[in-house]
Each structure stands twice: as structure tokens, then as C-alpha cells.
Write a protein that holds these residues in place. Structure first.
Motif, PDB file in Angstrom:
ATOM      1  N   ILE A 139       0.869  -1.359  -0.010  1.00  0.00           N
ATOM      2  CA  ILE A 139      -0.166   0.080  -0.032  1.00  0.00           C
ATOM      3  C   ILE A 139       0.911   1.105   0.115  1.00  0.00           C
ATOM      4  O   ILE A 139       0.511   2.186  -0.699  1.00  0.00           O
ATOM      5  N   ALA A 140       1.940   1.102   0.868  1.00  0.00           N
ATOM      6  CA  ALA A 140       2.978   2.487   0.839  1.00  0.00           C
ATOM      7  C   ALA A 140       3.718   2.783  -0.432  1.00  0.00           C
ATOM      8  O   ALA A 140       3.795   3.803  -0.782  1.00  0.00           O
ATOM      9  N   LYS A 145       4.165   5.838  -5.440  1.00  0.00           N
ATOM     10  CA  LYS A 145       4.292   5.874  -6.752  1.00  0.00           C
ATOM     11  C   LYS A 145       3.132   6.974  -7.243  1.00  0.00           C
ATOM     12  O   LYS A 145       3.444   7.671  -8.247  1.00  0.00           O
ATOM     13  N   LEU A 146       2.044   6.871  -6.783  1.00  0.00           N
ATOM     14  CA  LEU A 146       1.212   7.884  -7.199  1.00  0.00           C
ATOM     15  C   LEU A 146       1.621   9.429  -6.770  1.00  0.00           C
ATOM     16  O   LEU A 146       1.427  10.189  -7.578  1.00  0.00           O
ATOM     17  N   SER A 171       3.363  19.783  -3.631  1.00  0.00           N
ATOM     18  CA  SER A 171       3.396  18.241  -4.321  1.00  0.00           C
ATOM     19  C   SER A 171       4.838  17.654  -3.983  1.00  0.00           C
ATOM     20  O   SER A 171       5.031  16.368  -3.668  1.00  0.00           O
ATOM     21  N   GLU A 172       5.850  18.457  -4.132  1.00  0.00           N
ATOM     22  CA  GLU A 172       7.224  17.797  -3.559  1.00  0.00           C
ATOM     23  C   GLU A 172       7.021  17.347  -2.027  1.00  0.00           C
ATOM     24  O   GLU A 172       7.615  16.140  -1.602  1.00  0.00           O
ATOM     25  N   LEU A 173       6.626  17.967  -1.066  1.00  0.00           N
ATOM     26  CA  LEU A 173       6.452  17.448   0.309  1.00  0.00           C
ATOM     27  C   LEU A 173       5.535  16.366   0.343  1.00  0.00           C
ATOM     28  O   LEU A 173       5.881  15.441   1.260  1.00  0.00           O
ATOM     29  N   ASN A 174       4.561  16.207  -0.384  1.00  0.00           N
ATOM     30  CA  ASN A 174       3.810  14.975  -0.469  1.00  0.00           C
ATOM     31  C   ASN A 174       4.722  13.948  -0.756  1.00  0.00           C
ATOM     32  O   ASN A 174       4.450  12.763  -0.434  1.00  0.00           O
ATOM     33  N   LEU A 175       5.517  14.174  -1.854  1.00  0.00           N
ATOM     34  CA  LEU A 175       6.390  12.939  -2.235  1.00  0.00           C
ATOM     35  C   LEU A 175       7.123  12.516  -1.327  1.00  0.00           C
ATOM     36  O   LEU A 175       7.494  11.064  -1.095  1.00  0.00           O
TER      37      LEU A 175
END
Length: 374
Positions: A139-140, A145-146, A171-175
């Protein structure tokens, strides 16, 4: 001669890993649940201890038999007993001693069975634990990947001037968070692998791949008769059986005590209290077994119901994520909306995996609760 000895050692090593197979060209050990259980039973020192306890009980049993035979042959001692209690005294002494001896031998054998059940239970639980950890990594990894796809797309949109620098940073922080989540899941999985190896008796460095996956399928789950299950558990459980035997033994002992100590003596009252305590312990044992069976049954049924709800939640979360992603790509949504939808999707998948694990654990407790004990 030397060649024969070497060949013999090779054969012994091969047989020690019966059922388990190494993947071609790797040092990875592939194991089904049954193979893992068998390996654990073959390599657990507790089994050697239980076997010695059985041998010890058998020696004690033979010694008691000799003592009883000697007692039966001692005619002078029998004649020295008072005539009015000789027959009763002989019968009760033999009854109590023989009952205690039988229980000692039976307990040693049953303790081995209980130890086997405990090992099987621990291996099955460790097997489910590692499968659960594998699912968490899966799941992680999907989330990572998303997030990577989202970040790559955000970079292109920023270069085209369709989103702000702030949105790109989000978006970068989310990644970055997704990568951390994945690393944590991998760490937890590695710890579970260590625990699994320890449980079945493998070296910590041995790489193991689990073959059985145990995917939940409600249509394949067999119906359970709770009342019949409780009845089976009470009939099979050794703690209940021992409590019943202790009641019987206490009553036999009370009859022996009664020969020399009337009902108005403290000695008689002490044994009478002991019988009542044994009866209470029997009742407690039965209640405990029934409670355990009922609890695991309720947990199993509840988890089964929750699984259906969480499967629906995953479907809805997937649709919501696709919609938010599409909206963002055509410039009608925000990156924070996509991230929120992604978090909801991951959480719904975690919740589903958690419920499937809870069901498997409740089912495991229920299964072993119907047996001799563990």
C-alpha cells in the motif's frame, strides 16, 4: 569412507529442510504455512523437554505400579488394619494413588500436545503478521508511486505556468512524506521477518518467501455453529478435563480422610473445602473456555462485516482520487485536493487490510480455542 560420511551429512542437511524449497539461483527459502509449522516443530527445543518430561512420568508410573503391587502382596500389613475399615481403606488408598499417578502420566503427554498447539499457533500468527506487513509495504509503495506521478506532472504544469511555486512545493512535500511512509513500512516488514525467523527457528539472516497468501473470500468461509463449537471446546480442552479430574480426586481423598477423621474435625473440613475449591475451579475453567470461544466468534463475525464495508470504502476512495486527479490535470482542482483524496484512498486500503488481519486472528483464536489448549 570419508566420501560416504560427507554424503551422509549432505543427506541429513537436506532432510532437515523437508517441505521447504530454495528458489532457483538464490538463497531464498520458499515456505507454505504447513512447511513453516513443520520446521518449527522439528527445531524447537521445548519438544525435547516435553519428551523428557514424558519419560520421567513413565518412570514414576512404573515405580508407583511396583509400590501398589507390593502393597497388594503385603498380607501382614493388611491383617494389621482394623477389620471394619480394611476393605474401604484398601480401595480408597489405591483409588487416590492410582488416580494421581494416571493424571501425572496423562498430564505429561497432554502438555506435549499443548506445546505443539502453542508452537503451531505462534507460527501461524507470525505468518499472518508478516503477510500483514507485506500488505502495508504494498500500500505504501502504491502511495509513493502515485505521489511520484503527481510530482512529475506538477513539475510540467509549473514549467507551463499553470500552477504556482507553492503548489509545486506542496507536491514535493507530499512525495517526501510518501517516501518516508514507504521506508517505515519496509522497516516494519523487516522486523516482522526477523520475528518470523525467530519463531520458527531459522537464522535471522535467512531469507524467506511466504507462499500462502490467505486472501479473504466471504463465499468460501464456512458457517459456524456457536453452540456446537462451545460444546466441542469444553469436551476437548485439557484444563477443563484436569479440573474435572481434580474434583473426582478430591472426593476420593475426602472418603479416605473420612475413615479416620469424622465430619466434625478440622481435617475433614479442610478436605471438604478443597473439594469445593476444585468444583469452583472447574466452573471457572468452563466459563473461561466458553468466554474465549464466544469472544473470538464475535470478533470474527464483526471483522467479516467490517470487511465488506471497507471494500466499498476502497472502491469509493479510488473513484474520488481519479476524479480529483483529473480535475487537477485540467486545471480545475488543487494539488492539495489530490493529496487529500490520495490519503483517503491509502487509509481505506490500510483499514481493509487491518480488518482482514483482525478476521484471520479471530479465526485463529477460534480454531485453537476448540482444541486441547495452547
Amino acid at each position: 569412507m570419508k566420501k560416504i560420511s560427507v554424503m551422509f551429512l549432505v543427506i541429513l542437511t537436506a532432510f532437515s529442510l523437508i517441505g521447504a524449497t530454495y528458489a532457483e539461483n538464490t538463497d531464498q527459502l520458499n515456505m507454505t504455512l504447513e512447511q513453516a509449522v513443520n520446521y518449527a516443530l522439528e527445531h524447537n527445543k521445548d519438544m525435547d523437554i516435553e519428551n523428557l518430561n514424558i519419560q520421567k512420568a513413565e518412570l514414576s508410573h512404573r515405580q508407583v505400579k511396583r509400590q501398589i503391587e507390593k502393597f497388594n502382596d503385603d498380607k501382614e500389613y493388611k491383617l494389621s488394619l482394623k477389620a471394619y475399615n480394611r476393605d474401604l481403606y484398601n480401595r480408597m488408598i489405591k483409588g487416590v494413588v492410582e488416580k494421581q499417578d494416571e493424571l501425572g502420566l496423562e498430564t505429561a503427554n497432554k502438555n506435549k500436545e499443548i506445546k505443539i498447539n502453542r508452537i503451531k499457533y505462534d507460527v501461524e500468527k507470525a505468518y499472518f503478521d508478516i503477510l500483514q506487513a507485506e500488505k502495508q509495504v504494498e500500500i505504501a509503495d502504491e502511495g509513493r508511486k502515485l505521489s511520484q506521478e503527481q510530482y512529475d506532472h506538477s513539475k510540467k504544469m509549473f514549467e507551463l505556468g499553470t500552477i504556482s511555486k507553492q503548489q509545486l512545493l506542496e507536491s514535493e512535500l507530499n512525495l517526501s512524506n510518501a517516501k518516508s511512509g514507504y521506508d517505515n513500512a519496509v522497516m516494519a516488514y523487516d522486523l516482522q521477518k526477523l520475528n518470523f525467523n525467530r519463531t520458527i527457528g531459522l537464522d535471522y539472516d535467512t531469507k524467506v518467501k511466504l507462499v500462502d497468501k490467505f486472501e479473504f473470500d466471504v463465499e468460501k468461509e464456512e458457517a459456524v455453529d456457536l453452540n456446537e463449537s462451545i460444546k466441542t471446546a469444553l469436551e476437548n480442552n485439557f484444563s477443563v478435563y484436569m479440573a474435572e479430574q481434580n474434583v473426582e480426586l478430591g472426593k476420593l481423598t475426602l472418603e479416605v480422610v473420612k475413615i479416620d477423621y469424622p465430619e466434625n474435625t478440622t481435617k475433614y473440613k479442610d478436605q471438604q473445602i478443597s473439594v469445593m475449591q476444585s468444583e469452583k475451579q472447574l466452573e471457572t475453567a468452563k466459563n473461561g473456555i466458553e468466554m474465549a470461544v464466544r469472544s473470538s466468534y464475535i470478533q470474527m463475525q464483526n471483522a467479516k462485516k467490517q470487511i465488506a464495508s471497507y471494500e466499498l470504502a476502497v472502491t469509493k476512495a479510488e473513484s474520488a482520487y481519479k476524479l480529483s486527479e483529473l480535475s487537477f490535470k485540467i486545471g480545475q482542482g488543487k494539488s492539495s485536493d489530490v493529496k487529500g483524496a490520495q490519503i483517503s484512498l491509502e487509509q481505506s486500503k490500510y483499514n481493509l487490510a487491518k480488518q482482514i488481519y483482525a478476521y484471520n486472528m479471530a479465526k485463529l483464536d477460534f480454531k485453537y480455542g476448540l482444541g486441547i489448549g495452547y
